[in-house]
Design a protein around this motif. Sequence first.
Motif, PDB file in Angstrom:
ATOM      1  N   CYS A  43      11.183  -6.192   3.969  1.00 29.39           N
ATOM      2  CA  CYS A  43       9.977  -6.565   4.721  1.00 29.39           C
ATOM      3  C   CYS A  43       8.924  -5.477   4.587  1.00 29.39           C
ATOM      4  O   CYS A  43       9.184  -4.301   4.870  1.00 29.39           O
ATOM      5  CB  CYS A  43      10.328  -6.775   6.190  1.00 29.39           C
ATOM      6  SG  CYS A  43       8.923  -7.280   7.217  1.00 29.39           S
ATOM      7  N   LEU A  44       7.735  -5.854   4.148  1.00 33.24           N
ATOM      8  CA  LEU A  44       6.656  -4.899   3.964  1.00 33.24           C
ATOM      9  C   LEU A  44       6.200  -4.296   5.283  1.00 33.24           C
ATOM     10  O   LEU A  44       5.966  -3.087   5.373  1.00 33.24           O
ATOM     11  CB  LEU A  44       5.465  -5.585   3.271  1.00 33.24           C
ATOM     12  CG  LEU A  44       4.185  -4.763   3.112  1.00 33.24           C
ATOM     13  CD1 LEU A  44       4.434  -3.523   2.259  1.00 33.24           C
ATOM     14  CD2 LEU A  44       3.076  -5.620   2.507  1.00 33.24           C
ATOM     15  N   ARG A  45       6.069  -5.121   6.319  1.00 35.73           N
ATOM     16  CA  ARG A  45       5.550  -4.656   7.609  1.00 35.73           C
ATOM     17  C   ARG A  45       6.499  -5.084   8.731  1.00 35.73           C
ATOM     18  O   ARG A  45       6.259  -6.099   9.404  1.00 35.73           O
ATOM     19  CB  ARG A  45       4.141  -5.210   7.848  1.00 35.73           C
ATOM     20  CG  ARG A  45       3.163  -4.872   6.726  1.00 35.73           C
ATOM     21  CD  ARG A  45       1.734  -5.261   7.055  1.00 35.73           C
ATOM     22  NE  ARG A  45       0.874  -5.145   5.887  1.00 35.73           N
ATOM     23  CZ  ARG A  45       0.381  -3.997   5.419  1.00 35.73           C
ATOM     24  NH1 ARG A  45       0.681  -2.874   6.033  1.00 35.73           N
ATOM     25  NH2 ARG A  45      -0.394  -3.983   4.354  1.00 35.73           N
ATOM     26  N   PRO A  46       7.554  -4.313   8.968  1.00 32.79           N
ATOM     27  CA  PRO A  46       8.552  -4.702   9.976  1.00 32.79           C
ATOM     28  C   PRO A  46       7.989  -4.842  11.387  1.00 32.79           C
ATOM     29  O   PRO A  46       8.528  -5.597  12.191  1.00 32.79           O
ATOM     30  CB  PRO A  46       9.585  -3.566   9.909  1.00 32.79           C
ATOM     31  CG  PRO A  46       9.402  -2.966   8.558  1.00 32.79           C
ATOM     32  CD  PRO A  46       7.947  -3.095   8.249  1.00 32.79           C
ATOM     33  N   ALA A 104       6.708  -6.641 -10.592  1.00 34.22           N
ATOM     34  CA  ALA A 104       6.057  -6.969  -9.321  1.00 34.22           C
ATOM     35  C   ALA A 104       4.766  -7.753  -9.535  1.00 34.22           C
ATOM     36  O   ALA A 104       3.850  -7.279 -10.221  1.00 34.22           O
ATOM     37  CB  ALA A 104       5.768  -5.699  -8.543  1.00 34.22           C
ATOM     38  N   PHE A 105       4.686  -8.925  -8.959  1.00 27.61           N
ATOM     39  CA  PHE A 105       3.436  -9.692  -8.920  1.00 27.61           C
ATOM     40  C   PHE A 105       2.546  -9.172  -7.796  1.00 27.61           C
ATOM     41  O   PHE A 105       1.329  -9.334  -7.824  1.00 27.61           O
ATOM     42  CB  PHE A 105       3.772 -11.168  -8.695  1.00 27.61           C
ATOM     43  CG  PHE A 105       2.595 -12.108  -8.795  1.00 27.61           C
ATOM     44  CD1 PHE A 105       2.153 -12.556 -10.026  1.00 27.61           C
ATOM     45  CD2 PHE A 105       1.944 -12.554  -7.659  1.00 27.61           C
ATOM     46  CE1 PHE A 105       1.074 -13.430 -10.126  1.00 27.61           C
ATOM     47  CE2 PHE A 105       0.873 -13.427  -7.744  1.00 27.61           C
ATOM     48  CZ  PHE A 105       0.431 -13.868  -8.980  1.00 27.61           C
ATOM     49  N   TRP A 106       3.167  -8.528  -6.799  1.00 30.18           N
ATOM     50  CA  TRP A 106       2.488  -8.166  -5.562  1.00 30.18           C
ATOM     51  C   TRP A 106       2.256  -6.672  -5.472  1.00 30.18           C
ATOM     52  O   TRP A 106       3.182  -5.880  -5.560  1.00 30.18           O
ATOM     53  CB  TRP A 106       3.299  -8.649  -4.356  1.00 30.18           C
ATOM     54  CG  TRP A 106       3.414 -10.123  -4.382  1.00 30.18           C
ATOM     55  CD1 TRP A 106       4.419 -10.859  -4.924  1.00 30.18           C
ATOM     56  CD2 TRP A 106       2.452 -11.053  -3.914  1.00 30.18           C
ATOM     57  NE1 TRP A 106       4.139 -12.196  -4.823  1.00 30.18           N
ATOM     58  CE2 TRP A 106       2.938 -12.348  -4.196  1.00 30.18           C
ATOM     59  CE3 TRP A 106       1.218 -10.916  -3.273  1.00 30.18           C
ATOM     60  CZ2 TRP A 106       2.236 -13.497  -3.859  1.00 30.18           C
ATOM     61  CZ3 TRP A 106       0.528 -12.062  -2.937  1.00 30.18           C
ATOM     62  CH2 TRP A 106       1.033 -13.333  -3.234  1.00 30.18           C
ATOM     63  N   GLY A 107       0.982  -6.291  -5.283  1.00 32.53           N
ATOM     64  CA  GLY A 107       0.589  -4.910  -5.099  1.00 32.53           C
ATOM     65  C   GLY A 107      -0.778  -4.867  -4.443  1.00 32.53           C
ATOM     66  O   GLY A 107      -1.186  -5.815  -3.767  1.00 32.53           O
ATOM     67  N   GLU A 108      -1.488  -3.779  -4.642  1.00 31.13           N
ATOM     68  CA  GLU A 108      -2.787  -3.615  -3.993  1.00 31.13           C
ATOM     69  C   GLU A 108      -3.745  -4.751  -4.335  1.00 31.13           C
ATOM     70  O   GLU A 108      -4.416  -5.309  -3.451  1.00 31.13           O
ATOM     71  CB  GLU A 108      -3.391  -2.274  -4.405  1.00 31.13           C
ATOM     72  CG  GLU A 108      -4.750  -1.998  -3.775  1.00 31.13           C
ATOM     73  CD  GLU A 108      -5.324  -0.667  -4.197  1.00 31.13           C
ATOM     74  OE1 GLU A 108      -6.327  -0.233  -3.584  1.00 31.13           O
ATOM     75  OE2 GLU A 108      -4.788  -0.055  -5.152  1.00 31.13           O
ATOM     76  N   VAL A 109      -3.826  -5.129  -5.600  1.00 32.33           N
ATOM     77  CA  VAL A 109      -4.815  -6.123  -6.018  1.00 32.33           C
ATOM     78  C   VAL A 109      -4.465  -7.511  -5.503  1.00 32.33           C
ATOM     79  O   VAL A 109      -5.284  -8.187  -4.853  1.00 32.33           O
ATOM     80  CB  VAL A 109      -4.961  -6.127  -7.557  1.00 32.33           C
ATOM     81  CG1 VAL A 109      -5.884  -7.263  -7.995  1.00 32.33           C
ATOM     82  CG2 VAL A 109      -5.501  -4.792  -8.039  1.00 32.33           C
ATOM     83  N   LEU A 131       2.960  -0.173  -1.783  1.00 27.96           N
ATOM     84  CA  LEU A 131       3.190  -0.497  -0.374  1.00 27.96           C
ATOM     85  C   LEU A 131       2.099   0.061   0.530  1.00 27.96           C
ATOM     86  O   LEU A 131       1.589  -0.648   1.411  1.00 27.96           O
ATOM     87  CB  LEU A 131       4.560   0.030   0.071  1.00 27.96           C
ATOM     88  CG  LEU A 131       5.779  -0.436  -0.737  1.00 27.96           C
ATOM     89  CD1 LEU A 131       7.058  -0.003  -0.046  1.00 27.96           C
ATOM     90  CD2 LEU A 131       5.763  -1.946  -0.954  1.00 27.96           C
ATOM     91  N   ALA A 132       1.735   1.321   0.348  1.00 26.01           N
ATOM     92  CA  ALA A 132       0.739   1.932   1.221  1.00 26.01           C
ATOM     93  C   ALA A 132      -0.659   1.362   1.009  1.00 26.01           C
ATOM     94  O   ALA A 132      -1.504   1.438   1.902  1.00 26.01           O
ATOM     95  CB  ALA A 132       0.720   3.450   1.009  1.00 26.01           C
ATOM     96  N   GLY A 146       9.642  -2.348  -6.348  1.00 27.23           N
ATOM     97  CA  GLY A 146       9.767  -1.902  -7.731  1.00 27.23           C
ATOM     98  C   GLY A 146       8.472  -1.285  -8.222  1.00 27.23           C
ATOM     99  O   GLY A 146       7.403  -1.588  -7.694  1.00 27.23           O
ATOM    100  N   PRO A 147       8.513  -0.441  -9.258  1.00 28.80           N
ATOM    101  CA  PRO A 147       7.311   0.281  -9.688  1.00 28.80           C
ATOM    102  C   PRO A 147       6.427  -0.429 -10.711  1.00 28.80           C
ATOM    103  O   PRO A 147       5.231  -0.158 -10.790  1.00 28.80           O
ATOM    104  CB  PRO A 147       7.891   1.556 -10.306  1.00 28.80           C
ATOM    105  CG  PRO A 147       9.210   1.116 -10.872  1.00 28.80           C
ATOM    106  CD  PRO A 147       9.735   0.076  -9.920  1.00 28.80           C
TER     107      PRO A 147
END
Length: 231
Positions: A43-46, A104-109, A131-132, A146-147
């Motif tokens: 979970c990204l934001r518990p 990873a499809f999911w990141g800052e953008v 994540l941050a 994942g990086p």
Amino acid sequence: MTDITQADLDRLAEWDTPTICNGLELLDQAFRLTGYTTRAFTCLRPDAKPIVGYARTATIRASVQPGPEAAALRREYYSYIDQGGPKPSITVLQDTDDQPARGAFWGEVNTNIHKGLGSLGVITNGSIRDLADSAAGFQALAGQVGPSHAWVHVTSVGGTVEVHGMTVRPGDLIHADVHGAVIVPTEHVKALPGVIQSIARREAVIIQAAQTPGFDAEKLFAAQGAAEDVH
């Protein structure tokens, strides 16, 4: 679906996902075994409040290089996230690689793009990164962190998917938080708050007894009996 308002969705977001599951089970015992996530996730934001929205579904791969059709499919995908149904939405993305989460499809953008297009978060067996720097308030229940993005690309848009053991169809109403996700049939949206409040009143009788000095098994049984008469 047309008579469900944003106020109805906001009301459901007042309770965590286990409580929503409890209410659905009381409405129909079939929900004890279906309609919710059953596998481990990250979970990204518990600490975030629950999200409630309508599913936008798609599939991805990351282990093979995309073909020439990938650019057009990605444009179709973003148009679908924007215009493919009612909002707010929750993106449900199945990674179909033999080894999911390779990229990873999911990141800052993408978290910022999806948030801007009305998505509250993502449920995926794929990976997440940055994540941050992910969009503020955007939630993710992902397979892992994942990086790299590897060769990640969209492979289909708008079909039935399975993520974390939960089968999701486009337009399904989803409630999700740190515990997982559950599909809320739209015909039960209006009834759920009253059912949940009844459950809370019954549970309060037992919890109050358990927190009282001198509590023992006999007092537990008495409290359980009293709770059955509470509506």
